[in-house]
Design a protein around this motif. Structure first.
Motif, PDB file in Angstrom:
ATOM      1  N   ASP A  34       0.816  -1.105   0.053  1.00 12.73           N
ATOM      2  CA  ASP A  34       0.006  -0.038  -0.148  1.00 12.73           C
ATOM      3  C   ASP A  34       0.890   1.277   0.180  1.00 12.73           C
ATOM      4  OD1 ASP A  34      -2.550   1.063  -0.026  1.00 12.73           O
ATOM      5  OD2 ASP A  34      -2.390   1.731   2.187  1.00 12.73           O
ATOM      6  N   ARG A  35       2.132   1.190   0.535  1.00 10.12           N
ATOM      7  CA  ARG A  35       2.863   2.332   0.707  1.00 10.12           C
ATOM      8  C   ARG A  35       4.046   2.108  -0.413  1.00 10.12           C
ATOM      9  NH1 ARG A  35       3.153  -0.060   5.656  1.00 10.12           N
ATOM     10  NH2 ARG A  35       5.191  -0.831   6.189  1.00 10.12           N
ATOM     11  N   CYS A  36       4.292   1.243  -1.059  1.00 13.63           N
ATOM     12  CA  CYS A  36       5.620   1.044  -1.571  1.00 13.63           C
ATOM     13  C   CYS A  36       5.213   0.566  -3.193  1.00 13.63           C
ATOM     14  CB  CYS A  36       6.554  -0.274  -0.996  1.00 13.63           C
ATOM     15  SG  CYS A  36       8.082  -0.369  -1.927  1.00 13.63           S
ATOM     16  N   PRO A  37       5.054   1.589  -4.045  1.00 10.34           N
ATOM     17  CA  PRO A  37       4.860   1.359  -5.475  1.00 10.34           C
ATOM     18  C   PRO A  37       5.834   0.306  -6.125  1.00 10.34           C
ATOM     19  CG  PRO A  37       4.939   3.561  -4.833  1.00 10.34           C
ATOM     20  CD  PRO A  37       5.517   2.878  -3.739  1.00 10.34           C
ATOM     21  N   GLU A  38       7.034   0.508  -5.504  1.00  8.49           N
ATOM     22  CA  GLU A  38       8.155  -0.577  -6.181  1.00  8.49           C
ATOM     23  C   GLU A  38       7.709  -1.885  -6.174  1.00  8.49           C
ATOM     24  OE1 GLU A  38      12.350  -0.134  -5.668  1.00  8.49           O
ATOM     25  OE2 GLU A  38      11.968   2.209  -5.688  1.00  8.49           O
ATOM     26  N   CYS A  39       7.451  -2.372  -4.824  1.00  8.06           N
ATOM     27  CA  CYS A  39       7.201  -3.607  -4.351  1.00  8.06           C
ATOM     28  C   CYS A  39       5.721  -3.938  -5.144  1.00  8.06           C
ATOM     29  CB  CYS A  39       7.008  -3.859  -2.989  1.00  8.06           C
ATOM     30  SG  CYS A  39       8.727  -3.908  -2.207  1.00  8.06           S
ATOM     31  N   ARG A  40       4.857  -3.211  -5.259  1.00  5.85           N
ATOM     32  CA  ARG A  40       3.552  -3.262  -5.922  1.00  5.85           C
ATOM     33  C   ARG A  40       3.685  -3.757  -7.205  1.00  5.85           C
ATOM     34  NH1 ARG A  40       0.424   0.912  -3.584  1.00  5.85           N
ATOM     35  NH2 ARG A  40       1.067   2.340  -5.419  1.00  5.85           N
ATOM     36  N   GLU A  41       4.569  -3.023  -7.920  1.00  8.08           N
ATOM     37  CA  GLU A  41       4.804  -3.324  -9.187  1.00  8.08           C
ATOM     38  C   GLU A  41       5.491  -4.681  -9.613  1.00  8.08           C
ATOM     39  OE1 GLU A  41       7.335  -1.508 -13.110  1.00  8.08           O
ATOM     40  OE2 GLU A  41       7.096  -0.125 -11.333  1.00  8.08           O
ATOM     41  N   TYR A  42       6.361  -5.255  -8.572  1.00 13.04           N
ATOM     42  CA  TYR A  42       7.079  -6.465  -8.447  1.00 13.04           C
ATOM     43  C   TYR A  42       5.803  -7.580  -8.399  1.00 13.04           C
ATOM     44  CZ  TYR A  42       9.575 -10.056  -6.488  1.00 13.04           C
ATOM     45  OH  TYR A  42       9.849 -11.638  -6.137  1.00 13.04           O
ATOM     46  N   VAL A  43       5.150  -7.526  -7.381  1.00 16.18           N
ATOM     47  CA  VAL A  43       4.101  -8.404  -7.295  1.00 16.18           C
ATOM     48  C   VAL A  43       3.024  -8.342  -8.456  1.00 16.18           C
ATOM     49  CG1 VAL A  43       2.006  -9.126  -5.687  1.00 16.18           C
ATOM     50  CG2 VAL A  43       4.317  -8.367  -4.672  1.00 16.18           C
ATOM     51  N   GLU A  44       2.753  -7.088  -8.954  1.00 15.24           N
ATOM     52  CA  GLU A  44       1.635  -7.023 -10.140  1.00 15.24           C
ATOM     53  C   GLU A  44       2.489  -7.916 -11.277  1.00 15.24           C
ATOM     54  OE1 GLU A  44       0.686  -3.317 -10.770  1.00 15.24           O
ATOM     55  OE2 GLU A  44      -0.611  -3.072  -9.247  1.00 15.24           O
ATOM     56  N   GLN A  45       3.614  -7.826 -11.503  1.00 22.87           N
ATOM     57  CA  GLN A  45       4.361  -8.702 -12.464  1.00 22.87           C
ATOM     58  C   GLN A  45       4.191 -10.116 -11.910  1.00 22.87           C
ATOM     59  OE1 GLN A  45       8.324  -7.132 -12.830  1.00 22.87           O
ATOM     60  NE2 GLN A  45       7.650  -5.144 -13.723  1.00 22.87           N
ATOM     61  N   LEU A  46       4.489 -10.424 -10.760  1.00 20.47           N
ATOM     62  CA  LEU A  46       4.334 -11.766 -10.437  1.00 20.47           C
ATOM     63  C   LEU A  46       2.943 -12.387 -10.675  1.00 20.47           C
ATOM     64  CD1 LEU A  46       6.066 -12.347  -6.978  1.00 20.47           C
ATOM     65  CD2 LEU A  46       6.719 -13.088  -9.303  1.00 20.47           C
ATOM     66  N   THR A  47       1.848 -11.681 -10.530  1.00 17.48           N
ATOM     67  CA  THR A  47       0.480 -11.885 -10.774  1.00 17.48           C
ATOM     68  C   THR A  47      -0.084 -11.918 -12.141  1.00 17.48           C
ATOM     69  OG1 THR A  47      -0.183  -9.493 -10.274  1.00 17.48           O
ATOM     70  CG2 THR A  47      -0.342 -11.219  -8.376  1.00 17.48           C
ATOM     71  N   ALA A  48       0.826 -11.374 -13.052  1.00 19.29           N
ATOM     72  CA  ALA A  48       0.580 -11.534 -14.568  1.00 19.29           C
ATOM     73  C   ALA A  48       0.553 -13.068 -14.762  1.00 19.29           C
ATOM     74  CB  ALA A  48       1.557 -10.618 -15.185  1.00 19.29           C
ATOM     75  N   ALA A  49       1.484 -13.703 -14.158  1.00 19.48           N
ATOM     76  CA  ALA A  49       1.615 -15.010 -14.277  1.00 19.48           C
ATOM     77  C   ALA A  49       0.528 -15.969 -13.245  1.00 19.48           C
ATOM     78  CB  ALA A  49       3.031 -15.617 -14.217  1.00 19.48           C
ATOM     79  N   GLY A  50       0.319 -15.588 -12.226  1.00 18.96           N
ATOM     80  CA  GLY A  50      -0.440 -15.961 -11.167  1.00 18.96           C
ATOM     81  C   GLY A  50      -1.860 -15.353 -11.658  1.00 18.96           C
ATOM     82  N   ASP A  51      -2.805 -15.229 -10.316  1.00 21.56           N
ATOM     83  CA  ASP A  51      -4.027 -14.417 -10.313  1.00 21.56           C
ATOM     84  C   ASP A  51      -4.266 -14.251  -9.138  1.00 21.56           C
ATOM     85  OD1 ASP A  51      -6.260 -16.658  -9.806  1.00 21.56           O
ATOM     86  OD2 ASP A  51      -4.670 -17.469 -11.202  1.00 21.56           O
ATOM     87  N   GLY A  52      -5.496 -13.327  -9.101  1.00 27.08           N
ATOM     88  CA  GLY A  52      -6.057 -13.075  -7.578  1.00 27.08           C
ATOM     89  C   GLY A  52      -5.686 -12.109  -7.154  1.00 27.08           C
ATOM     90  N   LEU A  53      -4.393 -11.412  -7.229  1.00 26.77           N
ATOM     91  CA  LEU A  53      -3.968 -10.594  -6.164  1.00 26.77           C
ATOM     92  C   LEU A  53      -4.676  -9.136  -6.269  1.00 26.77           C
ATOM     93  CD1 LEU A  53      -2.127  -9.750  -3.830  1.00 26.77           C
ATOM     94  CD2 LEU A  53      -0.523  -8.733  -5.454  1.00 26.77           C
ATOM     95  N   LEU A  54      -4.884  -8.804  -7.698  1.00 27.73           N
ATOM     96  CA  LEU A  54      -5.442  -7.662  -7.879  1.00 27.73           C
ATOM     97  C   LEU A  54      -6.807  -7.387  -7.357  1.00 27.73           C
ATOM     98  CD1 LEU A  54      -4.232  -7.137 -11.550  1.00 27.73           C
ATOM     99  CD2 LEU A  54      -3.211  -6.338  -9.400  1.00 27.73           C
TER     100      LEU A  54
END
Ligand SMILES: [Zn+2]
Length: 90
Positions: A34-54
């Motif tokens: 919620d307060r770290c855009p860098e990590c959010r981007e990192y996880v969003e990239q992971l979830t491009a392969a997985g799903d559900g986080l968004l």
């Protein structure tokens, strides 16, 4: 305020993306995202392969145990903890 460090977030990221992270750690990770855009981007990239986080991010975290109680109440069989899209149950 002791949050999750970016380094730890990277470790949790994969499990978070898969939706298998225990509720407490997931809450920490989400709070960090919620307060770290860098990590959010990192996880969003992971979830491009997985799903559900968004779908998970904007939600308030329910109390620990809430989710499993709901699952236990709704489903006769143990349900996987990942959220995939919306399925209509009837
Ligand atoms: Zn971070």
């Amino acid at each position: 305020m002791s949050g999750v460090a970016c380094e730890r977030l990277r470790e949790l990221g994969a499990e978070l993306a898969l939706g298998v992270l225990p509720a407490r750690e997931r809450a920490e990770a989400v709070a960090h995202l919620d307060r770290c855009p860098e990590c959010r981007e990192y996880v969003e990239q992971l979830t491009a392969a997985g799903d559900g986080l968004l779908g998970l991010l904007p939600e308030a975290e329910p109390p620990v145990g809430f989710e499993s109680r709901v699952v236990a109440a709704l489903a006769p069989a143990p349900a996987p903890r990942r959220r995939r899209g919306r399925r209509r149950l009837r």
